[in-house]
Write a protein that holds these residues in place. Structure first.
Motif, PDB file in Angstrom:
ATOM      1  N   VAL A 198       0.650  -1.293  -0.005  1.00  0.00           N
ATOM      2  CA  VAL A 198       0.055  -0.014   0.010  1.00  0.00           C
ATOM      3  C   VAL A 198       0.707   1.240   0.061  1.00  0.00           C
ATOM      4  O   VAL A 198       1.514   1.346   0.818  1.00  0.00           O
ATOM      5  CB  VAL A 198      -1.003   0.031   1.195  1.00  0.00           C
ATOM      6  CG1 VAL A 198      -1.845   1.332   1.214  1.00  0.00           C
ATOM      7  CG2 VAL A 198      -1.607  -1.311   1.324  1.00  0.00           C
ATOM      8  N   HIS A 199       0.566   2.055  -0.942  1.00  0.00           N
ATOM      9  CA  HIS A 199       1.464   3.353  -0.955  1.00  0.00           C
ATOM     10  C   HIS A 199       1.320   3.981   0.140  1.00  0.00           C
ATOM     11  O   HIS A 199       2.346   4.543   0.752  1.00  0.00           O
ATOM     12  CB  HIS A 199       0.800   4.169  -2.220  1.00  0.00           C
ATOM     13  CG  HIS A 199       1.717   5.455  -2.378  1.00  0.00           C
ATOM     14  ND1 HIS A 199       2.804   5.779  -2.612  1.00  0.00           N
ATOM     15  CD2 HIS A 199       1.265   6.694  -2.226  1.00  0.00           C
ATOM     16  CE1 HIS A 199       3.346   6.783  -2.762  1.00  0.00           C
ATOM     17  NE2 HIS A 199       2.258   7.590  -2.377  1.00  0.00           N
ATOM     18  N   GLN A 200       0.079   4.350   0.505  1.00  0.00           N
ATOM     19  CA  GLN A 200      -0.234   5.338   2.052  1.00  0.00           C
ATOM     20  C   GLN A 200      -1.281   4.429   2.495  1.00  0.00           C
ATOM     21  O   GLN A 200      -2.341   4.311   1.926  1.00  0.00           O
ATOM     22  CB  GLN A 200      -0.433   6.636   1.903  1.00  0.00           C
ATOM     23  CG  GLN A 200       0.859   7.297   1.478  1.00  0.00           C
ATOM     24  CD  GLN A 200       0.513   8.891   1.240  1.00  0.00           C
ATOM     25  OE1 GLN A 200      -0.839   9.427   1.258  1.00  0.00           O
ATOM     26  NE2 GLN A 200       1.340   9.731   1.341  1.00  0.00           N
ATOM     27  N   LEU A 201      -1.226   4.228   3.898  1.00  0.00           N
ATOM     28  CA  LEU A 201      -2.399   3.683   4.666  1.00  0.00           C
ATOM     29  C   LEU A 201      -2.691   4.972   5.787  1.00  0.00           C
ATOM     30  O   LEU A 201      -1.819   5.105   6.428  1.00  0.00           O
ATOM     31  CB  LEU A 201      -1.881   2.451   5.476  1.00  0.00           C
ATOM     32  CG  LEU A 201      -2.905   1.630   6.022  1.00  0.00           C
ATOM     33  CD1 LEU A 201      -3.725   0.765   4.880  1.00  0.00           C
ATOM     34  CD2 LEU A 201      -2.416   0.406   6.901  1.00  0.00           C
ATOM     35  N   LYS A 209       3.517   4.261   5.466  1.00  0.00           N
ATOM     36  CA  LYS A 209       4.041   4.383   4.004  1.00  0.00           C
ATOM     37  C   LYS A 209       4.449   2.945   3.545  1.00  0.00           C
ATOM     38  O   LYS A 209       4.933   2.039   4.236  1.00  0.00           O
ATOM     39  CB  LYS A 209       5.201   5.278   3.754  1.00  0.00           C
ATOM     40  CG  LYS A 209       4.809   6.868   4.002  1.00  0.00           C
ATOM     41  CD  LYS A 209       6.024   7.749   3.782  1.00  0.00           C
ATOM     42  CE  LYS A 209       5.887   8.987   3.976  1.00  0.00           C
ATOM     43  NZ  LYS A 209       6.851   9.959   3.742  1.00  0.00           N
ATOM     44  N   ASP A 210       3.954   2.702   2.261  1.00  0.00           N
ATOM     45  CA  ASP A 210       4.355   1.432   1.808  1.00  0.00           C
ATOM     46  C   ASP A 210       4.042   0.003   2.964  1.00  0.00           C
ATOM     47  O   ASP A 210       4.669  -0.627   3.094  1.00  0.00           O
ATOM     48  CB  ASP A 210       5.964   1.312   1.770  1.00  0.00           C
ATOM     49  CG  ASP A 210       6.088   2.329   0.584  1.00  0.00           C
ATOM     50  OD1 ASP A 210       5.346   2.511  -0.357  1.00  0.00           O
ATOM     51  OD2 ASP A 210       7.374   3.026   0.782  1.00  0.00           O
ATOM     52  N   SER A 211       2.921   0.065   3.156  1.00  0.00           N
ATOM     53  CA  SER A 211       2.407  -1.108   4.054  1.00  0.00           C
ATOM     54  C   SER A 211       2.046  -2.521   3.455  1.00  0.00           C
ATOM     55  O   SER A 211       1.749  -2.381   2.250  1.00  0.00           O
ATOM     56  CB  SER A 211       1.144  -0.583   5.067  1.00  0.00           C
ATOM     57  OG  SER A 211       1.255   0.543   5.382  1.00  0.00           O
ATOM     58  N   ASN A 255     -10.218   1.789  11.350  1.00  0.00           N
ATOM     59  CA  ASN A 255     -10.664   1.723   9.895  1.00  0.00           C
ATOM     60  C   ASN A 255      -9.692   2.241   8.911  1.00  0.00           C
ATOM     61  O   ASN A 255     -10.018   3.219   8.055  1.00  0.00           O
ATOM     62  CB  ASN A 255     -12.052   2.096   9.944  1.00  0.00           C
ATOM     63  CG  ASN A 255     -12.961   1.248  10.390  1.00  0.00           C
ATOM     64  OD1 ASN A 255     -13.391   0.197  10.065  1.00  0.00           O
ATOM     65  ND2 ASN A 255     -13.585   1.828  11.546  1.00  0.00           N
ATOM     66  N   PRO A 256      -8.530   1.932   8.678  1.00  0.00           N
ATOM     67  CA  PRO A 256      -7.560   2.505   7.924  1.00  0.00           C
ATOM     68  C   PRO A 256      -7.831   2.109   6.404  1.00  0.00           C
ATOM     69  O   PRO A 256      -8.751   1.348   6.028  1.00  0.00           O
ATOM     70  CB  PRO A 256      -6.134   1.761   7.990  1.00  0.00           C
ATOM     71  CG  PRO A 256      -6.637   0.368   8.632  1.00  0.00           C
ATOM     72  CD  PRO A 256      -7.728   0.680   9.506  1.00  0.00           C
ATOM     73  N   CYS A 257      -7.692   3.333   5.455  1.00  0.00           N
ATOM     74  CA  CYS A 257      -7.938   3.297   4.156  1.00  0.00           C
ATOM     75  C   CYS A 257      -6.587   3.238   3.460  1.00  0.00           C
ATOM     76  O   CYS A 257      -5.622   3.643   3.659  1.00  0.00           O
ATOM     77  CB  CYS A 257      -8.792   4.499   3.457  1.00  0.00           C
ATOM     78  SG  CYS A 257      -8.068   6.161   3.837  1.00  0.00           S
ATOM     79  N   GLU A 258      -6.734   2.745   2.160  1.00  0.00           N
ATOM     80  CA  GLU A 258      -5.422   2.644   1.188  1.00  0.00           C
ATOM     81  C   GLU A 258      -5.442   3.813   0.255  1.00  0.00           C
ATOM     82  O   GLU A 258      -6.668   4.152  -0.280  1.00  0.00           O
ATOM     83  CB  GLU A 258      -5.537   1.428   0.480  1.00  0.00           C
ATOM     84  CG  GLU A 258      -5.310   0.305   1.416  1.00  0.00           C
ATOM     85  CD  GLU A 258      -5.420  -1.083   0.390  1.00  0.00           C
ATOM     86  OE1 GLU A 258      -4.822  -0.918  -0.780  1.00  0.00           O
ATOM     87  OE2 GLU A 258      -5.571  -2.375   0.955  1.00  0.00           O
ATOM     88  N   VAL A 259      -4.333   4.623   0.106  1.00  0.00           N
ATOM     89  CA  VAL A 259      -4.396   5.741  -0.670  1.00  0.00           C
ATOM     90  C   VAL A 259      -3.170   5.291  -1.857  1.00  0.00           C
ATOM     91  O   VAL A 259      -2.201   5.349  -1.510  1.00  0.00           O
ATOM     92  CB  VAL A 259      -4.305   6.993  -0.153  1.00  0.00           C
ATOM     93  CG1 VAL A 259      -4.178   8.253  -1.076  1.00  0.00           C
ATOM     94  CG2 VAL A 259      -5.041   7.290   0.958  1.00  0.00           C
ATOM     95  N   ASP A 260      -3.476   5.347  -2.971  1.00  0.00           N
ATOM     96  CA  ASP A 260      -2.417   5.293  -4.195  1.00  0.00           C
ATOM     97  C   ASP A 260      -1.729   6.466  -4.695  1.00  0.00           C
ATOM     98  O   ASP A 260      -1.799   7.480  -4.020  1.00  0.00           O
ATOM     99  CB  ASP A 260      -2.989   4.442  -5.387  1.00  0.00           C
ATOM    100  CG  ASP A 260      -4.108   5.307  -6.060  1.00  0.00           C
ATOM    101  OD1 ASP A 260      -4.132   6.388  -6.080  1.00  0.00           O
ATOM    102  OD2 ASP A 260      -4.716   4.494  -7.184  1.00  0.00           O
TER     103      ASP A 260
END
Length: 302
Positions: A198-201, A209-211, A255-260
């Motif tokens: 994951v680019h950003q969590l 970063k980078d999860s 409730n983390p979200c992924e951000v590309d």
């Protein structure tokens, strides 16, 4: 992120299995949802290479080298240049610090600590305790990690308990790799594969970063925060478990979200995450001494 277990709730849930230690957070469990935070950090990984004709034999994963905190999990780890006579290190999550979760942008370095950790045998039996002398490092910025220096050396721990420290991997994990999350708190393991990176969590005010993202089979829960994520092919620690999307919420606590890279947000309800650690050995020099100025060290500085 998954919550730490504390106070009356931990007692009620665990009973006789509750383990000594001190406070913690993400993938730990707490009586208050707002008291949790978790984050994940892992670097974007190369794509899985073609399967060789003879696949590497998976190494047996046990509880040896893991520890239990009061409401989180952790592990005794060594760097590539660690020696048997160096003071041993325990790794857990930044949100598992006994002082509470660091604020976004906060970095804790060289703080006195007398925290104790329960050492587990290969079969998850309680062998005894080890005690910290200080928090070497802790943060929830870019990643979610903490390191404690112990009053015992690796050699002393091996002599006393017959336990060897776990080795931290120094290469980027690979998509599709088999992994096992080993929770000393719950004395339970979770096996699955790395689903991707994951680019950003984002979780509340925290950005990791980078999860590492797990496949759905790793249904980690509160109390697994800080668990080592073992690469089953090498037997080394490839990441540190720390959070998951519990309710399908969008970028909120637990409730983390992924951000590309393009800013697109993706929510994956029920999916759990870890932080990569392969660059962390670059931040430790001779004698397991932290040096944030060393070449290749990318951990946030105070």
């Amino acid at each position: 992120m998954n919550r730490p277990l504390v106070g009356a709730l931990a007692t009620a849930v665990l009973g006789a299995t509750a383990l000594a230690g001190t406070a913690g957070t993400a993938h730990a469990t707490t009586t208050s949802d707002t008291a949790d935070r978790g984050a994940a950090r892992t670097a974007a990984a190369p794509r899985l290479q073609a399967v060789a004709q003879t696949a590497p034999k998976a190494k047996a994963v046990t509880f040896a080298g893991t520890v239990a905190l009061s409401n989180c999990s952790g592990s005794i780890v060594r760097m590539p240049n660690s020696t048997d006579n160096d003071p041993a290190l325990v790794m857990s999550n930044g949100h598992c610090l006994e002082s509470g979760m660091p604020d976004p942008g906060e970095v804790v370095v060289d703080q006195p600590s007398s925290r104790s950790f329960t050492v587990l045998s290969a079969s998850a039996g309680n062998l005894g305790t080890v005690r910290a002398t200080k928090v070497v490092y802790g943060t929830m910025t870019d990643t979610d990690v903490s390191f404690y220096e112990l009053s015992s050396t690796y050699a002393q721990i091996k002599q006393r308990y017959g336990i060897k420290a776990l080795d931290i991997a120094t290469t980027h994990p690979v998509k599709g790799a088999g992994i096992t999350v080993v929770s000393g708190y719950w004395k339970k393991t979770y096996s699955c594969n790395i689903d991707g990176f994951v680019h950003q969590l984002k979780e509340g005010g925290y950005v990791m970063k980078d999860s590492v993202r797990y496949t759905p089979a790793c249904k980690t829960i509160g109390g697994t925060s800080g668990s080592p994520v073992i690469d089953t092919a090498s037997g080394k620690v490839a990441a540190i478990n720390n959070t998951g999307n519990e309710n399908g919420g969008r970028c909120t606590m637990n409730n983390p979200c992924e951000v590309d890279q393009n800013g697109k947000v993706t929510v994956r309800k029920g999916i759990n995450y870890a932080q990569q650690i392969y660059t962390i050995p670059n931040c430790f020099g001779t004698g397991n001494k932290l040096d944030l100025g060393r070449q290749g060290c990318v951990l946030p500085k105070p």
